[in-house]
Design a protein around this motif. Structure first.
Motif, PDB file in Angstrom:
ATOM      1  N   GLN A 144       0.831  -1.209   0.000  1.00 32.33           N
ATOM      2  CA  GLN A 144       0.000   0.000   0.000  1.00 32.33           C
ATOM      3  C   GLN A 144       0.868   1.263   0.000  1.00 32.33           C
ATOM      4  OE1 GLN A 144      -2.325  -2.981   1.168  1.00 32.33           O
ATOM      5  NE2 GLN A 144      -2.395  -2.165  -0.842  1.00 32.33           N
ATOM      6  N   GLN A 145       1.906   1.259  -0.840  1.00 37.46           N
ATOM      7  CA  GLN A 145       2.871   2.363  -0.830  1.00 37.46           C
ATOM      8  C   GLN A 145       2.523   3.500  -1.797  1.00 37.46           C
ATOM      9  OE1 GLN A 145       6.667   0.354  -1.285  1.00 37.46           O
ATOM     10  NE2 GLN A 145       6.735  -0.086   0.894  1.00 37.46           N
ATOM     11  N   GLU A 146       1.356   3.395  -2.439  1.00 38.82           N
ATOM     12  CA  GLU A 146       0.883   4.500  -3.282  1.00 38.82           C
ATOM     13  C   GLU A 146      -0.591   4.742  -2.958  1.00 38.82           C
ATOM     14  OE1 GLU A 146       1.120   7.388  -4.506  1.00 38.82           O
ATOM     15  OE2 GLU A 146       2.612   6.779  -5.963  1.00 38.82           O
ATOM     16  N   PRO A 147      -0.868   5.280  -1.748  1.00 42.88           N
ATOM     17  CA  PRO A 147      -2.261   5.457  -1.330  1.00 42.88           C
ATOM     18  C   PRO A 147      -2.950   6.681  -1.941  1.00 42.88           C
ATOM     19  CG  PRO A 147      -0.797   6.226   0.391  1.00 42.88           C
ATOM     20  CD  PRO A 147       0.077   5.634  -0.693  1.00 42.88           C
ATOM     21  N   GLY A 148      -2.192   7.605  -2.488  1.00 45.15           N
ATOM     22  CA  GLY A 148      -2.750   8.888  -2.928  1.00 45.15           C
ATOM     23  C   GLY A 148      -3.626   8.800  -4.162  1.00 45.15           C
ATOM     24  N   ASN A 149      -4.401   9.877  -4.368  1.00 44.52           N
ATOM     25  CA  ASN A 149      -5.179  10.005  -5.599  1.00 44.52           C
ATOM     26  C   ASN A 149      -4.311  10.695  -6.660  1.00 44.52           C
ATOM     27  OD1 ASN A 149      -5.293  12.849  -5.279  1.00 44.52           O
ATOM     28  ND2 ASN A 149      -7.186  12.719  -4.096  1.00 44.52           N
ATOM     29  N   ALA A 150      -4.847  10.867  -7.852  1.00 44.10           N
ATOM     30  CA  ALA A 150      -4.076  11.423  -8.970  1.00 44.10           C
ATOM     31  C   ALA A 150      -3.463  12.790  -8.629  1.00 44.10           C
ATOM     32  CB  ALA A 150      -4.956  11.523 -10.218  1.00 44.10           C
ATOM     33  N   ASP A 151      -4.237  13.679  -8.014  1.00 44.09           N
ATOM     34  CA  ASP A 151      -3.734  15.013  -7.671  1.00 44.09           C
ATOM     35  C   ASP A 151      -2.589  14.936  -6.660  1.00 44.09           C
ATOM     36  OD1 ASP A 151      -5.522  16.244  -9.391  1.00 44.09           O
ATOM     37  OD2 ASP A 151      -6.991  16.669  -7.811  1.00 44.09           O
ATOM     38  N   GLN A 152      -2.744  14.059  -5.664  1.00 43.04           N
ATOM     39  CA  GLN A 152      -1.700  13.905  -4.644  1.00 43.04           C
ATOM     40  C   GLN A 152      -0.419  13.331  -5.252  1.00 43.04           C
ATOM     41  OE1 GLN A 152      -4.185  11.465  -2.141  1.00 43.04           O
ATOM     42  NE2 GLN A 152      -4.439  13.092  -0.621  1.00 43.04           N
ATOM     43  N   ILE A 153      -0.574  12.359  -6.137  1.00 42.94           N
ATOM     44  CA  ILE A 153       0.585  11.750  -6.791  1.00 42.94           C
ATOM     45  C   ILE A 153       1.315  12.791  -7.641  1.00 42.94           C
ATOM     46  CG2 ILE A 153       1.316  10.052  -8.524  1.00 42.94           C
ATOM     47  CD1 ILE A 153      -1.093   8.297  -7.494  1.00 42.94           C
ATOM     48  N   GLN A 154       0.553  13.538  -8.440  1.00 42.20           N
ATOM     49  CA  GLN A 154       1.131  14.573  -9.299  1.00 42.20           C
ATOM     50  C   GLN A 154       1.876  15.607  -8.466  1.00 42.20           C
ATOM     51  OE1 GLN A 154       0.379  14.816 -12.915  1.00 42.20           O
ATOM     52  NE2 GLN A 154       2.165  16.118 -12.834  1.00 42.20           N
ATOM     53  N   SER A 155       1.239  16.094  -7.422  1.00 38.03           N
ATOM     54  CA  SER A 155       1.834  17.116  -6.565  1.00 38.03           C
ATOM     55  C   SER A 155       3.116  16.595  -5.905  1.00 38.03           C
ATOM     56  CB  SER A 155       0.819  17.537  -5.501  1.00 38.03           C
ATOM     57  OG  SER A 155       1.422  18.403  -4.580  1.00 38.03           O
ATOM     58  N   PHE A 156       3.064  15.381  -5.361  1.00 34.49           N
ATOM     59  CA  PHE A 156       4.229  14.781  -4.710  1.00 34.49           C
ATOM     60  C   PHE A 156       5.397  14.674  -5.693  1.00 34.49           C
ATOM     61  CE2 PHE A 156       6.840  11.047  -3.888  1.00 34.49           C
ATOM     62  CZ  PHE A 156       7.252  11.262  -2.592  1.00 34.49           C
ATOM     63  N   CYS A 157       5.132  14.128  -6.868  1.00 42.45           N
ATOM     64  CA  CYS A 157       6.205  13.903  -7.846  1.00 42.45           C
ATOM     65  C   CYS A 157       6.821  15.210  -8.336  1.00 42.45           C
ATOM     66  CB  CYS A 157       5.679  13.077  -9.023  1.00 42.45           C
ATOM     67  SG  CYS A 157       5.311  11.369  -8.559  1.00 42.45           S
ATOM     68  N   GLU A 158       5.975  16.225  -8.551  1.00 42.41           N
ATOM     69  CA  GLU A 158       6.482  17.511  -9.030  1.00 42.41           C
ATOM     70  C   GLU A 158       7.260  18.249  -7.939  1.00 42.41           C
ATOM     71  OE1 GLU A 158       3.153  19.710 -10.611  1.00 42.41           O
ATOM     72  OE2 GLU A 158       3.082  18.462 -12.415  1.00 42.41           O
ATOM     73  N   THR A 159       6.682  18.317  -6.730  1.00 43.02           N
ATOM     74  CA  THR A 159       7.333  19.120  -5.689  1.00 43.02           C
ATOM     75  C   THR A 159       8.558  18.437  -5.097  1.00 43.02           C
ATOM     76  OG1 THR A 159       5.781  18.312  -4.015  1.00 43.02           O
ATOM     77  CG2 THR A 159       5.239  20.399  -5.074  1.00 43.02           C
ATOM     78  N   ARG A 160       8.515  17.126  -4.896  1.00 42.38           N
ATOM     79  CA  ARG A 160       9.644  16.420  -4.271  1.00 42.38           C
ATOM     80  C   ARG A 160      10.772  16.111  -5.250  1.00 42.38           C
ATOM     81  NH1 ARG A 160       8.908  13.207   0.305  1.00 42.38           N
ATOM     82  NH2 ARG A 160      11.124  12.803   0.112  1.00 42.38           N
ATOM     83  N   PHE A 161      10.411  15.803  -6.514  1.00 41.93           N
ATOM     84  CA  PHE A 161      11.429  15.309  -7.445  1.00 41.93           C
ATOM     85  C   PHE A 161      11.455  16.037  -8.784  1.00 41.93           C
ATOM     86  CE2 PHE A 161      10.443  11.783  -4.549  1.00 41.93           C
ATOM     87  CZ  PHE A 161      11.705  11.556  -4.036  1.00 41.93           C
TER      88      PHE A 161
END
Length: 168
Positions: free
Chosen positions: A74-91
């Motif tokens: 369960q290491q990708e619990p987020g929805n599309a917006d959360q995933i997009q935001s995480f990937c853009e801001t962190r990496f």
């Protein structure tokens, strides 16, 4: 009942994080690196290396495609917006990311059914073992190699360069 495995990678389509349908025909004549990803995995820092490869080789025809998957711990619990935001801001991820999919089991996305059949893992097993398993696809749509999650993106550079080189 499992869906029929596509005859070619170009017969596949997937839904982007923004909800649009993307036909893999779009990627003809490109070298593809396809990765099942997760935001809360020990391998998540590989996003940085994947983005570095994309920055360096996109202009030569490399496309990296990220497929978030929540099937491993369960290491990708987020929805599309959360995933997009995480990937853009962190990496700083700017390569294409898609809606969350399953890579194993009866609901495995047709892309992963195709990839696993074309490039089985160790001892011929087809199942994806964990997040950040990588598949390298040449400009003709042939799956050239499968890499385990422990293979760092920078270790793929030589293989990618070989596929990007013009044929003599």
């Amino acid at each position: 009942m499992t869906a029929q495995i596509p005859a070619s990678i170009y017969d596949v389509s997937a839904t982007g994080l923004d909800g649009t349908s993307v036909s893999f025909n779009t990627y003809k004549d490109k070298v593809l690196l396809i990765v099942n990803t997760a935001s809360q995995c020990g391998f998540t820092p590989q996003y940085q290396g994947l983005q570095a490869l994309y920055d360096q080789y996109a202009g030569q025809g490399l496309v990296i495609l990220g497929f978030p998957c929540n099937q491993f711990g369960q290491q990708e619990p987020g929805n599309a917006d959360q995933i997009q935001s995480f990937c853009e801001t962190r990496f700083g991820v700017s390569f294409p990311l898609f809606q969350k999919i399953e890579v194993n089991g009866s609901n495995a996305h047709p892309l992963y059914q195709y990839l696993k059949k074309a490039a089985p893992g160790i001892f011929g097993t087809e199942g994806i073992k964990w997040n950040f398993t990588k598949f390298l696809v040449d400009r003709n749509g042939t799956v050239v190699k499968r890499y385990p999650p422990t293979t760092k993106p920078e270790e793929l550079e030589k293989d990618i360069q070989g596929l990007l080189m013009p044929k003599k």
